[in-house]
Design a protein around this motif. Structure first.
Motif, short mmCIF file in Angstrom:
data_model
loop_
_atom_site.label_atom_id
_atom_site.label_comp_id
_atom_site.label_asym_id
_atom_site.label_seq_id
_atom_site.Cartn_x
_atom_site.Cartn_y
_atom_site.Cartn_z
N MET A 182 -1.33 -18.16 -75.67
CA MET A 182 -0.90 -18.08 -74.29
C MET A 182 -1.97 -17.32 -73.50
N ILE A 183 -2.18 -17.74 -72.29
CA ILE A 183 -3.10 -17.06 -71.38
C ILE A 183 -2.28 -16.35 -70.31
N LYS A 184 -2.49 -15.05 -70.18
CA LYS A 184 -1.80 -14.23 -69.18
C LYS A 184 -2.77 -13.98 -68.02
N ILE A 185 -2.29 -14.17 -66.81
CA ILE A 185 -3.10 -13.95 -65.61
C ILE A 185 -2.67 -12.63 -64.97
N HIS A 186 -3.63 -11.73 -64.78
CA HIS A 186 -3.33 -10.40 -64.27
C HIS A 186 -3.71 -10.21 -62.80
N LEU A 187 -3.78 -11.30 -62.06
CA LEU A 187 -4.18 -11.19 -60.65
C LEU A 187 -3.18 -10.37 -59.84
N SER A 188 -1.90 -10.52 -60.10
CA SER A 188 -0.90 -9.77 -59.33
C SER A 188 -1.07 -8.27 -59.54
N ARG A 189 -1.31 -7.86 -60.77
CA ARG A 189 -1.52 -6.44 -61.07
C ARG A 189 -2.79 -5.93 -60.38
N MET A 190 -3.84 -6.73 -60.45
CA MET A 190 -5.11 -6.30 -59.87
C MET A 190 -5.02 -6.16 -58.35
N LEU A 191 -4.34 -7.10 -57.70
CA LEU A 191 -4.18 -6.98 -56.25
C LEU A 191 -3.30 -5.77 -55.91
N GLY A 192 -2.26 -5.54 -56.70
CA GLY A 192 -1.40 -4.38 -56.47
C GLY A 192 -2.16 -3.07 -56.59
N GLU A 193 -3.01 -2.96 -57.59
CA GLU A 193 -3.80 -1.74 -57.79
C GLU A 193 -4.73 -1.48 -56.61
N ARG A 194 -5.22 -2.55 -56.02
CA ARG A 194 -6.16 -2.41 -54.90
C ARG A 194 -5.45 -2.43 -53.55
N ARG A 195 -4.13 -2.68 -53.59
CA ARG A 195 -3.33 -2.80 -52.37
C ARG A 195 -3.86 -3.91 -51.47
N TRP A 196 -4.21 -5.01 -52.13
CA TRP A 196 -4.67 -6.20 -51.42
C TRP A 196 -3.53 -7.21 -51.39
N SER A 197 -3.43 -7.94 -50.32
CA SER A 197 -2.47 -9.03 -50.26
C SER A 197 -3.14 -10.32 -50.74
N GLN A 198 -2.32 -11.30 -51.03
CA GLN A 198 -2.87 -12.61 -51.38
C GLN A 198 -3.67 -13.16 -50.20
N ALA A 199 -3.18 -12.91 -49.00
CA ALA A 199 -3.86 -13.40 -47.80
C ALA A 199 -5.25 -12.79 -47.66
N LYS A 200 -5.38 -11.50 -47.96
CA LYS A 200 -6.69 -10.85 -47.88
C LYS A 200 -7.63 -11.45 -48.91
N LEU A 201 -7.16 -11.66 -50.13
CA LEU A 201 -8.01 -12.26 -51.15
C LEU A 201 -8.44 -13.66 -50.73
N SER A 202 -7.54 -14.40 -50.13
CA SER A 202 -7.86 -15.73 -49.64
C SER A 202 -8.95 -15.68 -48.56
N ARG A 203 -8.81 -14.74 -47.63
CA ARG A 203 -9.81 -14.59 -46.56
C ARG A 203 -11.17 -14.20 -47.14
N VAL A 204 -11.19 -13.25 -48.05
CA VAL A 204 -12.45 -12.74 -48.60
C VAL A 204 -13.16 -13.79 -49.46
N THR A 205 -12.39 -14.57 -50.21
CA THR A 205 -12.98 -15.54 -51.15
C THR A 205 -13.15 -16.93 -50.57
N GLY A 206 -12.40 -17.25 -49.51
CA GLY A 206 -12.44 -18.60 -48.97
C GLY A 206 -11.62 -19.58 -49.78
#
Length: 70
Positions: free
Chosen positions: A1-25
Motif C-alpha cells: 500500500m502507498i500512503k500519501i502524507h500531503l495532508s499532514r505536510m500541509l497541516g504542519e506548514r499551515r498551508w491550504s490546498q488552495a495555496k499549494l495549488s496557487r504555488v505549484t500551478g
C-alpha cells in the motif's frame, strides 16, 4: 500500500490546498485528489512541483507500507 502524507505536510506548514495549488500551478481538484488519497496515479511533474514548493523529498510525501498478507 502507498500512503500519501500531503495532508499532514500541509497541516504542519499551515498551508491550504488552495495555496499549494496557487504555488505549484496544479489544478485544485488534482491537489484535492492527492490530499484525500483518491489518486491512483500522480505525475512525476506534479510530485516535482509539490516537493519544490514544500521544500521536501518524494519520500516525505509517499510512503510504502508492505501488505500484511506477504
Amino acid at each position: 500500500m502507498i500512503k500519501i502524507h500531503l495532508s499532514r505536510m500541509l497541516g504542519e506548514r499551515r498551508w491550504s490546498q488552495a495555496k499549494l495549488s496557487r504555488v505549484t500551478g496544479i489544478r485544485p481538484s488534482t491537489i484535492n485528489d492527492i490530499y484525500n488519497e483518491f489518486s491512483e496515479r500522480i505525475s512525476l511533474d506534479h510530485l516535482d512541483r509539490i516537493c519544490e514548493a514544500l521544500g521536501c523529498e518524494v519520500k516525505d510525501i509517499l510512503e510504502y507500507i508492505p501488505n500484511k498478507e506477504h
